[in-house]
Motif scaffolding. Sequence first.
Motif, mmCIF file in Angstrom:
data_model
loop_
_atom_site.group_PDB
_atom_site.id
_atom_site.type_symbol
_atom_site.label_atom_id
_atom_site.label_comp_id
_atom_site.label_asym_id
_atom_site.label_seq_id
_atom_site.Cartn_x
_atom_site.Cartn_y
_atom_site.Cartn_z
ATOM 1 N N LEU A 1 14.200 1.203 -8.482
ATOM 2 C CA LEU A 1 13.221 1.278 -7.562
ATOM 3 C C LEU A 1 12.195 0.074 -7.557
ATOM 4 O O LEU A 1 12.092 -0.575 -6.609
ATOM 5 N N LEU A 2 11.804 -0.114 -8.921
ATOM 6 C CA LEU A 2 10.943 -1.276 -9.043
ATOM 7 C C LEU A 2 11.880 -2.834 -8.758
ATOM 8 O O LEU A 2 11.309 -3.598 -8.023
ATOM 9 N N CYS A 3 12.999 -2.662 -9.142
ATOM 10 C CA CYS A 3 13.832 -4.043 -8.964
ATOM 11 C C CYS A 3 13.937 -4.047 -7.357
ATOM 12 O O CYS A 3 14.102 -5.264 -6.942
ATOM 13 N N ALA A 4 14.456 -3.079 -6.659
ATOM 14 C CA ALA A 4 14.416 -3.119 -5.248
ATOM 15 C C ALA A 4 13.179 -3.797 -4.708
ATOM 16 O O ALA A 4 13.236 -4.553 -3.535
ATOM 17 N N MET A 5 12.240 -3.384 -5.004
ATOM 18 C CA MET A 5 10.761 -3.584 -4.364
ATOM 19 C C MET A 5 10.701 -5.208 -4.606
ATOM 20 O O MET A 5 10.025 -5.919 -3.838
ATOM 21 N N LEU A 6 11.044 -5.445 -5.824
ATOM 22 C CA LEU A 6 10.895 -7.039 -6.293
ATOM 23 C C LEU A 6 12.017 -7.725 -5.523
ATOM 24 O O LEU A 6 11.836 -9.033 -5.185
ATOM 25 N N GLN A 7 13.291 -7.197 -5.343
ATOM 26 C CA GLN A 7 14.348 -7.996 -5.063
ATOM 27 C C GLN A 7 14.580 -8.075 -3.508
ATOM 28 O O GLN A 7 15.359 -8.754 -3.141
ATOM 29 N N ARG A 8 14.090 -7.025 -2.855
ATOM 30 C CA ARG A 8 14.121 -6.883 -1.472
ATOM 31 C C ARG A 8 12.726 -7.031 -0.867
ATOM 32 O O ARG A 8 12.264 -5.929 -0.201
ATOM 33 N N PRO A 9 12.147 -8.050 -0.864
ATOM 34 C CA PRO A 9 10.874 -8.494 -0.032
ATOM 35 C C PRO A 9 11.005 -8.378 1.442
ATOM 36 O O PRO A 9 12.259 -8.538 1.915
ATOM 37 N N HIS A 10 9.948 -8.293 2.153
ATOM 38 C CA HIS A 10 9.772 -8.744 3.484
ATOM 39 C C HIS A 10 10.402 -10.214 3.500
ATOM 40 O O HIS A 10 10.208 -11.037 2.512
ATOM 41 N N VAL B 1 10.772 -13.555 6.119
ATOM 42 C CA VAL B 1 10.656 -14.359 7.343
ATOM 43 C C VAL B 1 11.586 -15.790 7.213
ATOM 44 O O VAL B 1 11.430 -16.462 6.440
ATOM 45 N N GLY B 2 12.492 -15.685 8.122
ATOM 46 C CA GLY B 2 13.600 -16.801 8.135
ATOM 47 C C GLY B 2 14.049 -17.193 9.563
ATOM 48 O O GLY B 2 13.527 -16.416 10.555
ATOM 49 N N PRO B 3 14.970 -18.154 9.465
ATOM 50 C CA PRO B 3 15.417 -18.585 10.772
ATOM 51 C C PRO B 3 15.960 -17.479 11.861
ATOM 52 O O PRO B 3 15.930 -17.599 13.044
ATOM 53 N N THR B 4 16.518 -16.304 11.353
ATOM 54 C CA THR B 4 16.914 -15.259 12.428
ATOM 55 C C THR B 4 15.973 -14.365 12.961
ATOM 56 O O THR B 4 16.070 -13.615 13.660
ATOM 57 N N GLY B 5 14.845 -14.321 12.033
ATOM 58 C CA GLY B 5 13.596 -13.242 12.392
ATOM 59 C C GLY B 5 12.877 -12.795 11.166
ATOM 60 O O GLY B 5 12.964 -13.416 10.047
ATOM 61 N N ILE B 6 12.453 -11.637 11.528
ATOM 62 C CA ILE B 6 11.742 -10.961 10.159
ATOM 63 C C ILE B 6 12.256 -9.891 9.970
ATOM 64 O O ILE B 6 12.945 -8.964 10.652
ATOM 65 N N ARG B 7 12.499 -9.522 8.461
ATOM 66 C CA ARG B 7 12.869 -8.170 8.155
ATOM 67 C C ARG B 7 11.794 -7.509 7.481
ATOM 68 O O ARG B 7 11.255 -7.986 6.258
ATOM 69 N N ILE B 8 11.722 -6.228 7.692
ATOM 70 C CA ILE B 8 10.483 -5.434 7.176
ATOM 71 C C ILE B 8 11.458 -4.430 6.200
ATOM 72 O O ILE B 8 12.330 -3.858 6.705
ATOM 73 N N ARG B 9 10.724 -4.549 4.933
ATOM 74 C CA ARG B 9 11.615 -3.796 3.948
ATOM 75 C C ARG B 9 10.585 -2.748 3.220
ATOM 76 O O ARG B 9 9.364 -3.008 3.261
ATOM 77 N N ASN B 10 11.050 -1.865 2.506
ATOM 78 C CA ASN B 10 10.256 -1.092 1.660
ATOM 79 C C ASN B 10 11.107 -0.236 0.693
ATOM 80 O O ASN B 10 11.838 0.686 1.135
ATOM 81 N N GLY B 11 11.241 -0.534 -0.502
ATOM 82 C CA GLY B 11 11.951 0.237 -1.597
ATOM 83 C C GLY B 11 13.558 -0.073 -1.195
ATOM 84 O O GLY B 11 14.132 -0.951 -1.074
ATOM 85 N N LEU B 12 14.275 1.124 -1.482
ATOM 86 C CA LEU B 12 15.613 1.074 -1.226
ATOM 87 C C LEU B 12 16.186 1.088 -0.078
ATOM 88 O O LEU B 12 17.219 0.518 0.370
ATOM 89 N N GLU B 13 15.794 1.934 0.908
ATOM 90 C CA GLU B 13 16.250 2.195 2.283
ATOM 91 C C GLU B 13 15.707 1.377 3.477
ATOM 92 O O GLU B 13 16.577 0.911 4.491
ATOM 93 N N ILE B 14 14.522 1.170 3.614
ATOM 94 C CA ILE B 14 13.918 0.543 4.708
ATOM 95 C C ILE B 14 14.180 -1.030 4.862
ATOM 96 O O ILE B 14 14.106 -1.703 3.962
#
Length: 215
Positions: A101-110, A112-125
């Motif tokens: 879970l900690l690694c997911a939060m660190l390695q899957r951040p929000h 902002v890139g060429p295709t748009g914005i990705r909103i993330r939170n932990g493992l699922e979102i």
Amino acid sequence: MTDVATRPSSARRFASLAKRALQAELWVYSSIGRAIARRPAIEPGGTGIGYHRPVLTVLIVFIVLSAIEIPILDLIVHPWPAVRIGVLILGIWGLTWMLGLLCAMLQRPHTVGPTGIRIRNGLEIDVAISWSAIASVEISKRVDEPKSPRVSDSAEYAERMQDETNILIELERPTPIRLPGLAPRGGVHEVTRVRLWADDPRAFLDAARPFLLEG
């Protein structure tokens, strides 16, 4: 009130929960793998913006306590080998899950890139919004009531951290997003604005500005 006919059956709810549990388990190990390989999930040309700062200390405390708990429980149940093996397996699994879970939060951040914005939170979102659907991005701090739903009756999606958001994204039109789980809380929702928490809202805005200007 939700129509009884539209409510998911018990079988569908169980199948959905089982699928989400399996996916979460796989994401735990893939997130640990990303951390070891130092390959955060950020698209080429994109910028990753963390959201973990408000809960980082709590997560680390839980991980440390889980690690300390394993040898203590092992000593307690040492005379009973069958119990000892089961407790050891559960302890290692729990510690691995917390690390994932900690690694997911660190390695899957929000992102902002060429295709748009990705909103993330932990493992699922992981909610992707293209630039064509985004009207504006601004810093706007708000604290909501505890346990507020992610999607409100006013068609606003809020991905909070400790009940707070500090970025507001206004959309050009009602835009579908998909959340994990079944309706009414999960599934597809049409929203007209998005709120989220970013550890560095100024960096988030700076990363978004060039793409907004291009549009």
